[in-house]
Enzyme design. Sequence first.
Site, PDB file in Angstrom:
ATOM      1  N   ARG A  93      33.179  36.733  33.248  1.00 23.97           N
ATOM      2  CA  ARG A  93      34.172  36.942  34.304  1.00 23.97           C
ATOM      3  C   ARG A  93      35.585  36.902  33.715  1.00 23.97           C
ATOM      4  NH1 ARG A  93      34.429  39.126  39.309  1.00 23.97           N
ATOM      5  NH2 ARG A  93      35.562  37.873  40.826  1.00 23.97           N
ATOM      6  N   THR A 393      31.744  48.911  41.153  1.00 21.87           N
ATOM      7  CA  THR A 393      31.019  47.952  40.325  1.00 21.87           C
ATOM      8  C   THR A 393      29.667  48.589  40.065  1.00 21.87           C
ATOM      9  OG1 THR A 393      32.169  46.099  41.333  1.00 21.87           O
ATOM     10  CG2 THR A 393      30.107  45.552  40.254  1.00 21.87           C
ATOM     11  N   GLU A 413      36.378  45.529  39.186  1.00 19.86           N
ATOM     12  CA  GLU A 413      36.764  45.206  40.565  1.00 19.86           C
ATOM     13  C   GLU A 413      36.849  46.473  41.415  1.00 19.86           C
ATOM     14  OE1 GLU A 413      36.883  43.651  43.725  1.00 19.86           O
ATOM     15  OE2 GLU A 413      38.911  44.424  43.736  1.00 19.86           O
ATOM     16  N   ASP A 435      40.675  39.144  43.504  1.00 18.67           N
ATOM     17  CA  ASP A 435      39.570  38.398  44.136  1.00 18.67           C
ATOM     18  C   ASP A 435      39.973  36.951  44.455  1.00 18.67           C
ATOM     19  OD1 ASP A 435      37.780  40.457  44.281  1.00 18.67           O
ATOM     20  OD2 ASP A 435      36.414  39.723  42.749  1.00 18.67           O
ATOM     21  N   SER A 462      33.668  35.388  42.541  1.00 17.37           N
ATOM     22  CA  SER A 462      32.963  36.671  42.588  1.00 17.37           C
ATOM     23  C   SER A 462      31.871  36.625  43.645  1.00 17.37           C
ATOM     24  CB  SER A 462      32.336  36.947  41.219  1.00 17.37           C
ATOM     25  OG  SER A 462      31.500  38.077  41.284  1.00 17.37           O
ATOM     26  N   GLY A 483      29.317  46.120  45.208  1.00 16.65           N
ATOM     27  CA  GLY A 483      29.752  46.200  46.606  1.00 16.65           C
ATOM     28  C   GLY A 483      30.621  45.056  47.080  1.00 16.65           C
TER      29      GLY A 483
HETATM   30  N1  GLU Z   1      35.254  41.968  42.313  1.00 16.13           N
HETATM   31  C1  GLU Z   1      33.992  41.936  42.972  1.00 16.13           C
HETATM   32  C2  GLU Z   1      33.261  40.648  42.690  1.00 16.13           C
HETATM   33  O1  GLU Z   1      33.323  40.143  41.642  1.00 16.13           O
HETATM   34  C3  GLU Z   1      33.142  43.076  42.587  1.00 16.13           C
HETATM   35  C4  GLU Z   1      33.720  44.340  43.069  1.00 16.13           C
HETATM   36  C5  GLU Z   1      32.745  45.194  43.764  1.00 16.13           C
HETATM   37  O2  GLU Z   1      31.558  44.986  43.682  1.00 16.13           O
HETATM   38  O3  GLU Z   1      33.166  46.162  44.392  1.00 16.13           O
HETATM   39  O4  GLU Z   1      32.599  40.151  43.514  1.00 16.13           O
END
Ligand code: GLU
Length: 605
Positions: A93, A393, A413, A435, A462, A483
């Site tokens: 991460r 993602t 992201e 996030d 996340s 997602g």
């Molecule tokens: N930033 C998101 C996360 O870490 C993921 C982004 C996405 O899946 O669209 O949960």
Amino acid sequence: MIPVARFRRFLLLFLLSSPALAVSPDGVVAVSHPAAAAAGARMLAQGGNAIDAAAAVQFALNVVEPQSSGIGGGGFMLIHLTKTGETVIVDSRERAPAAASADMFAPEGMPMPFQQASTSGLSVGVPGTLRGVDTALRRWGTLPLSQALQPAIELAEHGFRVNRFMAEDIANDGGRTQLQPETAAIFRPGGVPLKEGDRLAQPDLARTLKLLAAEGPDAFYRGPMAQAIVEAQQRARSELGPAGAGRMTLADLAQYQVAIRKPLVGHYRGWTLAGMPPPSSGGLTTFQILAMLERFPLGDPAQGYGFGSPKTLNVMIEAMRLAFADRAVWIGDDDAMPVPQVDLLNADYLATRSALIKPDSRMGTPHAGNPRPRDTLSARPQPQSTQQESPHTTHFSIVDRWGNLVSYTSTIEFTWGSGITVPGYGFLLNNELTDFNFVPSGDAAAGNPGANDVAPGKRPRSSMAPTVLFRDGKPVAVYGSPGGSTIINSVLNVTLNLVDHGMSLQQAIDAPRLSVTQAAGRVACEGGAPFMQPRFSIATQDTLRSLGHVGLGELGSDGCQATIGSVQAVAVDPATGSRHGAADPRREGTVIRVKQTENLPEVRR
Ligand code: GLU
């Protein structure tokens, strides 16, 4: 406990669903793009294991699905090792730079608009993907980094065919491929957006990947490339002007470290799951929802449940609302601030929370619970965050001939990340720091710990949720999804489809999903594509509307038109060892089965 007959039926469906049923322990890769799947398959064919294949897939995705993931981002790689029976997580991460501050996305107390913040250098977290992949390869892989990079180098150098999904993402980029000239030059050459069928070669990226193959990850985290990364996020064009300048320094890059973590373990109707611990909410929130749902006979139409029935959907929505209320207050980077993980999964606590769910009615907006009753203060839900859902993602799953499994969710992201391409190096930087909570929520008097407030070196919370499903101690499937916060619900939907609804792996992926990611409870549901079967009927949607659920539109209309997630999975039959994969038609999901040489030892080459 699940009845034996149901378990047999499940296993049978698992096997029957395999398009290429084989008893030999082949390797299988399931990826959202065929060229990246081929890169993983090539490693398996060359004698590599699942970790080698995962490295090659990840690098290839950086080339063919650059809007979703890459070395400018981060992710969570779950590895299940056959030899030891261990499940480990490589947490790559992104981290906040040392100069980050709690109020950086709300300088005057007012949150910055998401679009502006997320296309600024300020949103760029210190990238982890390359360190993560390299660490995994060194510890559990058998091939060198240079070999794993080779397919990606070829794809970047010789080019590949732009698919429909990439073309759509360029066309609907919200400006992200246009703000920075280096990004526009790649994806809108001469000002013309690439379209489906065009060929895309990325010479800068090819050079970068070759450099990494020759010199290893230090060429990214130190020296001229690190310098270019730092400058790119400091100087990128941004509607915020100087307030949007990134705070990452050379020291932040040089000091970046991955974390090797133990998975979080959950249980559901006699099955065991291993998933993501903090800083992801993927495991905790999924397992909370499952635990709250366990008292409802979701698989039994005779009792008014069954797939897609109003009762089933209503209790799913209510459990999601409760778990997401907890998530908003309690979950963040446990390394920076302890997360009450054990308390959040405590059976008595979850029984109290589940008791708030009524099969035939909708509750008012739930507050976060207080999983630590010894604390006298009660938590309150944080204000609505300014975070937006992104459909991007990427997730892929792999099994090798030895039975090692990898389930890897990886991201920059938002779709196209920050939109900032590192000049001369050809890769996009993430906007992962969005996030975090934009407005600091820590409030001791109200019992809110500010678990996801920005802090130096901290990882943003996340939702990524690579997951293994075990039966009798043996892994039977790995899966996960992209997602944003809907990831949790995609993983949940697939789990219920497998365990409660007896679907095959492919059916479980194809079936329409339902998702709620906030306590207030706006429902998103699918049905817009023909493969999404069985449908959530309009009569069912009307029942949900009459209960007061929001987000579904007018009475009598079909409000289930969302697209949620993209699940790639592989399954292993514990009895015969046979494997198969299933991929998501929501993107160009591809499964490749590889005949690996018989009796090949799993050794470092
Ligand atoms: N930033 C998101 C996360 O870490 C993921 C982004 C996405 O899946 O669209 O949960």
